[in-house]
Each structure stands twice: as C-alpha cells, then as structure tokens.
Design a protein around this motif. Structure first.
Motif, PDB file in Angstrom:
ATOM      1  N   UNK A 239      -4.084 -30.225  43.328  1.00 15.60           N
ATOM      2  CA  UNK A 239      -3.968 -31.608  43.794  1.00 15.60           C
ATOM      3  C   UNK A 239      -2.784 -31.847  44.733  1.00 15.60           C
ATOM      4  N   UNK A 240      -2.049 -30.792  45.096  1.00 16.50           N
ATOM      5  CA  UNK A 240      -0.950 -30.923  46.058  1.00 16.50           C
ATOM      6  C   UNK A 240      -1.260 -30.080  47.290  1.00 16.50           C
ATOM      7  N   UNK A 241      -1.351 -28.763  47.127  1.00 15.47           N
ATOM      8  CA  UNK A 241      -1.703 -27.882  48.242  1.00 15.47           C
ATOM      9  C   UNK A 241      -3.105 -27.297  48.105  1.00 15.47           C
ATOM     10  N   UNK A 242      -3.642 -27.343  46.912  1.00 17.22           N
ATOM     11  CA  UNK A 242      -4.965 -26.738  46.645  1.00 17.22           C
ATOM     12  C   UNK A 242      -6.084 -27.265  47.548  1.00 17.22           C
ATOM     13  N   UNK A 243      -6.122 -28.568  47.895  1.00 14.16           N
ATOM     14  CA  UNK A 243      -7.204 -29.033  48.775  1.00 14.16           C
ATOM     15  C   UNK A 243      -7.211 -28.383  50.151  1.00 14.16           C
ATOM     16  N   UNK A 287       1.496 -36.528  38.744  1.00 14.03           N
ATOM     17  CA  UNK A 287       2.190 -35.495  37.985  1.00 14.03           C
ATOM     18  C   UNK A 287       1.387 -35.041  36.774  1.00 14.03           C
ATOM     19  N   UNK A 288       0.841 -35.979  36.015  1.00 16.55           N
ATOM     20  CA  UNK A 288       0.081 -35.622  34.813  1.00 16.55           C
ATOM     21  C   UNK A 288      -1.166 -34.819  35.175  1.00 16.55           C
ATOM     22  N   UNK A 289      -1.858 -35.234  36.235  1.00 12.88           N
ATOM     23  CA  UNK A 289      -3.067 -34.501  36.648  1.00 12.88           C
ATOM     24  C   UNK A 289      -2.725 -33.079  37.054  1.00 12.88           C
ATOM     25  N   UNK A 290      -1.652 -32.919  37.820  1.00 11.60           N
ATOM     26  CA  UNK A 290      -1.252 -31.585  38.268  1.00 11.60           C
ATOM     27  C   UNK A 290      -0.980 -30.679  37.070  1.00 11.60           C
ATOM     28  N   UNK A 291      -0.181 -31.142  36.127  1.00  9.94           N
ATOM     29  CA  UNK A 291       0.192 -30.303  34.994  1.00  9.94           C
ATOM     30  C   UNK A 291      -0.993 -30.052  34.058  1.00  9.94           C
TER      31      UNK A 291
END
Length: 373
Positions: A239-243, A287-291
C-alpha cells in the motif's frame, strides 16, 4: 500520565527518533508530563564522520538466500537515511542508536583499499566475485570526498577481480572509467535500487538518496557504457510502494536495465519500531493496513528471519507479489533474479604487485614487494 505526542518527521532524515539499541543497559520510555515545549520543527541532526582503521575488510556470507559469498563495505552507517534499511541494527554494536545515529554518525574505513590489497595478495586467497554496497551504500554522500569506494575499485581493476555493485546513488557514474573496461572483460556489473517512482514518497522513505528520475538516468548512463545493470525493486511495501511494481520495472527496462530482483519489506530488530514510527509520521491513515498486510506475509508476525521466506514472505499476498513481479519481468524481457554474479569471470584474477606494509595507520606505505608466481 498522558500518552506521548506523535513524533515529528525531521527534514532530510528517515528516522523520526533515536530509538535505543538493544544492547543498552538503561531503558527509557517517552511520556507526556505536560511540561514539553511545543516545537514547530524537530531540531536538525548534523552528520559526523569518524575515520576508522578496520582489522579486515572482506566479509564472508553464509546465508543461502543471498547470491554472493563475499562482500565489502567501506562505511558503517548510511546518510541516505532509508527507514527500511536492514543494516540499521548494526549500530547497536557500537553503542549507538539504529535510528538517527545510524544516518548521522558515520564511520569511514579509511584503510579499506590497503586491507583489500593485502587480502587479495594472500597465497590462500581464492577469487570470488565481491559485492560492494550491500550493508550500507558505498556511494553515499561522504564518498564524494573520502573516495574509498573509488580506491577499492582501483585495486579490483588492477587485479582483474570481478565485482558487483548495488547503490541508489548517481555517484557511481563517476567510476565508469573503471567499470566500463572491467565490464568488457565480464568483471563488473551493477544494480540500482529503485523503490518508488514517486518523488514525494522517496523524499520521506530514503531522504538523502538520489531522486527516482535521477536513478533511472543512472541506469541509462551505465547501460550506454556497456555495464550490465539490473534494477532492485526493494523493499516492496504494501500500500506504499507495492502498487508501483509493474511501473518501476517498465521504467527501468526502458532505461536499459537487463535484469531485476525484489525483496519485500523486512523489519528485523530495531527496524521494526523505527518503521512503525515512520508510518505514523507520514502515513497514519494507512499504517494499520500496511502492518496487517506485512503480518499476513510473515506468518502473523512483524518479521520472520527464516532463510526460506525472509526475502519474499509467504502466504497468498506474498505469492501474488511474486506472480506480478515475474509476469512483468517475462513480459518486459528482463532476466529476473538469476545470473547477475555467476556471469562474472574469476579466471582473470592476478594478485596485486604492490602489497601494503604493516597494518594500522601507516598502511599506506607500499613495500614494493613483487608477485613471484
């Protein structure tokens, strides 16, 4: 007692705190006592570089998931300040913080070129390709005036010794005069780390590294010089660099990269709380989604160091990333993970003709000893 206020991001730095290392005896905990003075901006951290005389310079690797056996790191700590850097915990061994200390209190192994020359001259030495810039970036800003990486490459060039470099700095272009003739003899290759194409994300994720567009230009420059260059899509952060996986690979291919590899986010030791702080400072809404997604790929934990899974994770989401990555690599005609180092030629190696004298601060004085064999 009130909960502590959220930590503020510091301009030009990746970490937002100087978290304690795991070997410190006294433990400290932040809390809000009502007396804290409100600051508009966190104070700047000045970079300090200390000269260090190392005892050895080549590190042997026994990890089965790493494609090289020998590495060399001219520096400890890294001013690029990448929040995800797996080398951050090594500063704990120095009694320093893996947080802001790691990116502001650096150590330069000033005798690295002489140590390398001496190790290559040893009769027991068997040549293997050496990876440079694995732990900390060998082309971080301090290299501009220390020139230790340059001097190390001069030794390897002289000895016809194979080398692979990995960096996120455009400073590698300075050494094309050494790398180009080595590449012609299958003695050199390079990998450029490209985590994101978004300059805003890059500025917070890896604040003192070259901008994404500049790294693409570096890939092109190296490729045009005939130096085999691959792209390291690392780390992939959900959800940060993955897309951006496919877009990064396509941009790197268009710039001239002939290979690619990837690593999903790793959070060993103190990197874990530092990354949590970074998320809260820059991406609190996700933050919660990423973790949660990270834990899905790590068997329910923030990190799992098992050699079989630590680089790419496990589970449905890790498998989805793997499929996306390799389908894109296949579609773009890139060679993927294999063969970067194996194609380098160790048979041309010749021992250095000049060997340094007594180790220590006087190592720069050559003895003139010749290689008789």
């Amino acid at each position: 007692m009130l909960p502590p206020r959220p930590l503020a991001a510091r301009k030009g730095r990746g970490a937002v705190s100087n978290i304690q290392g795991r070997y410190e005896l006294d433990q400290r905990e932040r809390f809000e006592d009502g007396w804290t003075v409100e600051e508009e901006e966190a104070p700047a951290f000045r970079t300090v570089v200390t000269d260090e005389y190392a005892k050895s310079i080549l590190t042997r690797n026994a990890s089965p998931d790493v494609p090289f056996n020998v590495s060399l790191n001219p520096y400890r700590g890294c001013e690029h300040g990448c929040i995800y850097c797996f080398a951050r915990p090594t500063h704990s061994y120095l009694g320093l913080s893996p947080g802001l200390d790691f990116e502001s209190r650096l150590f330069a192994k000033v005798n690295a070129p002489d140590l390398l020359r001496r190790e290559l001259a040893a009769r027991a030495y068997l040549p293997e390709h050496i990876a440079i810039g694995v732990n900390t970036d060998a082309y971080q800003p301090v290299e501009r005036h220390k020139r230790l990486t340059r001097q190390v490459l001069e030794v390897l060039h002289e000895c016809h010794h194979p080398v692979g470099l990995i960096t996120k700095s455009s400073l590698i272009e300075r050494d094309i005069d050494l790398l180009e003739p080595m590449a012609e003899k299958s003695l050199a290759c390079a990998a450029i780390t490209l985590t994101t194409l978004d300059p805003e994300i890059s500025r917070t994720l890896e604040p003192r590294a070259a901008a994404p567009a500049r790294r693409l230009r570096t890939i092109r420059t190296l490729a045009e010089a005939g130096i085999p260059v691959s792209v390291s899509v690392a780390p992939i952060i959900p959800f940060v660099t993955e897309p951006e996986i496919e877009k990064i690979l396509e941009a790197a291919r268009d710039a001239g990269a002939v290979g690619a590899h990837y690593v999903v986010l790793r959070l060993p030791w103190e990197v874990n709380p530092l990354f949590h702080e970074w998320l809260q400072a820059h991406f609190p809404e996700r933050a919660a989604r990423v973790m949660n997604r990270v834990r899905e790929m790590r068997g329910g934990k923030d990190y799992d160091s098992d050699f079989s899974t630590r680089m790419h994770g496990e589970g449905v989401w890790a498998d989805l990333i793997r499929q996306r990555f390799f389908k894109a690599v296949e579609r773009l005609g890139m060679s993927g993970l294999r063969g970067r180092f194996e194609r380098l030629d160790v048979s041309q190696f010749r021992r250095p003709l000049v060997v340094p004298g007594t180790p220590g601060k006087q190592m720069g004085n050559a003895t003139g000893q010749l290689d008789l064999f």
